[in-house]
Design a protein around this motif. Structure first.
Motif, PDB file in Angstrom:
ATOM      1  N   THR A  39      33.063  39.694  -4.263  1.00  0.00           N
ATOM      2  CA  THR A  39      31.971  40.178  -3.745  1.00  0.00           C
ATOM      3  C   THR A  39      31.365  39.443  -5.321  1.00  0.00           C
ATOM      4  N   PHE A  40      29.256  38.807  -3.451  1.00  0.00           N
ATOM      5  CA  PHE A  40      28.816  38.888  -4.210  1.00  0.00           C
ATOM      6  C   PHE A  40      28.745  37.868  -5.191  1.00  0.00           C
ATOM      7  N   TRP A  41      28.328  37.813  -6.458  1.00  0.00           N
ATOM      8  CA  TRP A  41      28.411  36.331  -7.236  1.00  0.00           C
ATOM      9  C   TRP A  41      29.517  36.143  -7.840  1.00  0.00           C
ATOM     10  N   GLY A  42      30.968  38.202  -8.000  1.00  0.00           N
ATOM     11  CA  GLY A  42      32.404  37.372  -8.314  1.00  0.00           C
ATOM     12  C   GLY A  42      32.723  36.718  -7.429  1.00  0.00           C
ATOM     13  N   LEU A  43      32.679  36.276  -5.893  1.00  0.00           N
ATOM     14  CA  LEU A  43      32.668  35.540  -5.292  1.00  0.00           C
ATOM     15  C   LEU A  43      33.139  33.989  -5.344  1.00  0.00           C
ATOM     16  N   GLN A  44      31.963  33.761  -6.154  1.00  0.00           N
ATOM     17  CA  GLN A  44      31.615  32.432  -6.574  1.00  0.00           C
ATOM     18  C   GLN A  44      32.713  31.907  -7.824  1.00  0.00           C
ATOM     19  N   ARG A  45      33.194  33.083  -8.092  1.00  0.00           N
ATOM     20  CA  ARG A  45      34.161  32.234  -9.122  1.00  0.00           C
ATOM     21  C   ARG A  45      35.453  31.844  -8.330  1.00  0.00           C
ATOM     22  N   LEU A  46      35.729  31.644  -7.154  1.00  0.00           N
ATOM     23  CA  LEU A  46      36.398  31.572  -6.155  1.00  0.00           C
ATOM     24  C   LEU A  46      36.303  30.405  -5.774  1.00  0.00           C
ATOM     25  N   LYS A  47      35.279  29.370  -5.595  1.00  0.00           N
ATOM     26  CA  LYS A  47      35.188  28.895  -5.030  1.00  0.00           C
ATOM     27  C   LYS A  47      36.185  27.220  -5.771  1.00  0.00           C
ATOM     28  N   LYS A  48      35.638  26.193  -4.893  1.00  0.00           N
ATOM     29  CA  LYS A  48      36.878  25.467  -5.595  1.00  0.00           C
ATOM     30  C   LYS A  48      36.756  24.948  -7.433  1.00  0.00           C
ATOM     31  N   MET A 102      30.443  36.295   2.460  1.00  0.00           N
ATOM     32  CA  MET A 102      30.717  34.621   2.853  1.00  0.00           C
ATOM     33  C   MET A 102      29.574  34.056   3.451  1.00  0.00           C
ATOM     34  N   ASP A 103      29.634  34.904   4.339  1.00  0.00           N
ATOM     35  CA  ASP A 103      28.309  35.006   5.414  1.00  0.00           C
ATOM     36  C   ASP A 103      27.329  34.560   4.931  1.00  0.00           C
ATOM     37  N   ILE A 104      27.077  36.142   4.316  1.00  0.00           N
ATOM     38  CA  ILE A 104      25.364  35.687   3.980  1.00  0.00           C
ATOM     39  C   ILE A 104      25.301  34.434   2.953  1.00  0.00           C
ATOM     40  N   MET A 105      25.865  34.981   1.796  1.00  0.00           N
ATOM     41  CA  MET A 105      25.558  33.033   0.674  1.00  0.00           C
ATOM     42  C   MET A 105      25.916  31.749   0.882  1.00  0.00           C
ATOM     43  N   GLY A 106      26.321  32.222   2.728  1.00  0.00           N
ATOM     44  CA  GLY A 106      26.861  30.444   3.593  1.00  0.00           C
ATOM     45  C   GLY A 106      28.198  30.023   2.520  1.00  0.00           C
ATOM     46  N   VAL A 107      29.045  30.340   2.254  1.00  0.00           N
ATOM     47  CA  VAL A 107      30.522  30.430   1.594  1.00  0.00           C
ATOM     48  C   VAL A 107      31.658  30.326   2.591  1.00  0.00           C
ATOM     49  N   LYS A 108      31.623  29.016   2.946  1.00  0.00           N
ATOM     50  CA  LYS A 108      33.182  29.225   4.226  1.00  0.00           C
ATOM     51  C   LYS A 108      33.931  29.182   3.320  1.00  0.00           C
ATOM     52  N   LYS A 109      35.434  28.932   3.848  1.00  0.00           N
ATOM     53  CA  LYS A 109      36.696  29.770   4.123  1.00  0.00           C
ATOM     54  C   LYS A 109      36.902  27.730   3.368  1.00  0.00           C
ATOM     55  N   GLU A 110      36.680  27.028   3.570  1.00  0.00           N
ATOM     56  CA  GLU A 110      37.515  25.399   2.643  1.00  0.00           C
ATOM     57  C   GLU A 110      36.506  25.222   1.505  1.00  0.00           C
ATOM     58  N   ARG A 113      39.452  28.535  -3.605  1.00  0.00           N
ATOM     59  CA  ARG A 113      40.707  28.627  -3.569  1.00  0.00           C
ATOM     60  C   ARG A 113      41.429  28.864  -2.855  1.00  0.00           C
ATOM     61  N   GLU A 114      41.588  29.193  -1.725  1.00  0.00           N
ATOM     62  CA  GLU A 114      42.351  30.052  -0.704  1.00  0.00           C
ATOM     63  C   GLU A 114      44.432  29.754  -1.487  1.00  0.00           C
ATOM     64  N   ASP A 115      45.028  28.899  -1.993  1.00  0.00           N
ATOM     65  CA  ASP A 115      45.772  29.245  -2.493  1.00  0.00           C
ATOM     66  C   ASP A 115      45.644  30.858  -4.080  1.00  0.00           C
ATOM     67  N   LEU A 116      44.950  31.201  -3.864  1.00  0.00           N
ATOM     68  CA  LEU A 116      44.458  32.672  -4.852  1.00  0.00           C
ATOM     69  C   LEU A 116      44.354  33.773  -3.689  1.00  0.00           C
ATOM     70  N   ILE A 117      43.725  33.502  -2.709  1.00  0.00           N
ATOM     71  CA  ILE A 117      43.130  34.107  -1.745  1.00  0.00           C
ATOM     72  C   ILE A 117      44.080  35.170  -0.521  1.00  0.00           C
ATOM     73  N   SER A 118      44.402  36.510  -0.977  1.00  0.00           N
ATOM     74  CA  SER A 118      45.357  37.237   0.008  1.00  0.00           C
ATOM     75  C   SER A 118      44.866  37.200   1.169  1.00  0.00           C
ATOM     76  N   ASP A 119      43.553  37.699   1.289  1.00  0.00           N
ATOM     77  CA  ASP A 119      42.734  38.082   2.325  1.00  0.00           C
ATOM     78  C   ASP A 119      41.195  38.464   1.977  1.00  0.00           C
ATOM     79  N   TYR A 120      40.501  37.855   3.617  1.00  0.00           N
ATOM     80  CA  TYR A 120      39.221  37.577   4.023  1.00  0.00           C
ATOM     81  C   TYR A 120      39.118  38.750   4.503  1.00  0.00           C
TER      82      TYR A 120
END
Length: 139
Positions: A39-48, A102-110, A113-120
């Motif tokens: 979540t929050f800044w941790g989620l940024q590490r899941l970006k491509k 994702m909504d707050i920070m304007g991050v989209k699924k695309e 790294r969808e290869d890492l994520i088990s669930d949104y």
């Protein structure tokens, strides 16, 4: 209580992401279930291309501290974040991406790294994971 570790990864700092993955992999290697809720800044590490982008939490010194720590880690043969993440997934660990963040920070699924994520998911899924966990942590 279930034999499970659930960790909130709130920080995107390199050393804290390492900590979350070390603990998650440790739990999995001991036969526990493990979920990491980014979540929050941790989620940024899941970006491509974002897994290794975080600064060092202390003594970053405009990137010099991070460079020195990464050099020491390489000398000590510490696995990269990418390798640790791949190991985590191969061992059956769950990566949960916070959809509210994702909504707050304007991050989209695309963007991720969808290869890492088990669930949104949101807080309900996290709470369901954590309610019967024997270990819960906030990093």
């Amino acid at each position: 209580m279930a034999n499970k570790a659930v960790i909130i990864v709130h920080s995107g700092d390199m050393d804290k992401v390492y900590s979350a993955l070390i603990l998650g992999n440790g739990a999995l290697s001991m036969g526990m279930e493990s979920s990491l809720f980014f979540t929050f800044w941790g989620l940024q590490r899941l970006k491509k291309g974002g897994l290794d982008k975080g600064p060092l939490s202390k003594m970053n010194m405009l990137g010099l501290g991070k460079w020195m720590i990464k050099r020491k880690m390489k000398q000590a043969k510490v696995a990269s974040l990418e390798k640790m993440m791949q190991d985590y997934k191969e061992l059956g660990g769950k990566i949960l991406a916070c959809d509210m963040t994702m909504d707050i920070m304007g991050v989209k699924k695309e963007d991720l790294r969808e290869d890492l994520i088990s669930d949104y998911c949101g807080v309900g899924t996290y709470m369901n994971e954590a309610r019967d966990a024997s270990v819960t942590l906030f990093i």
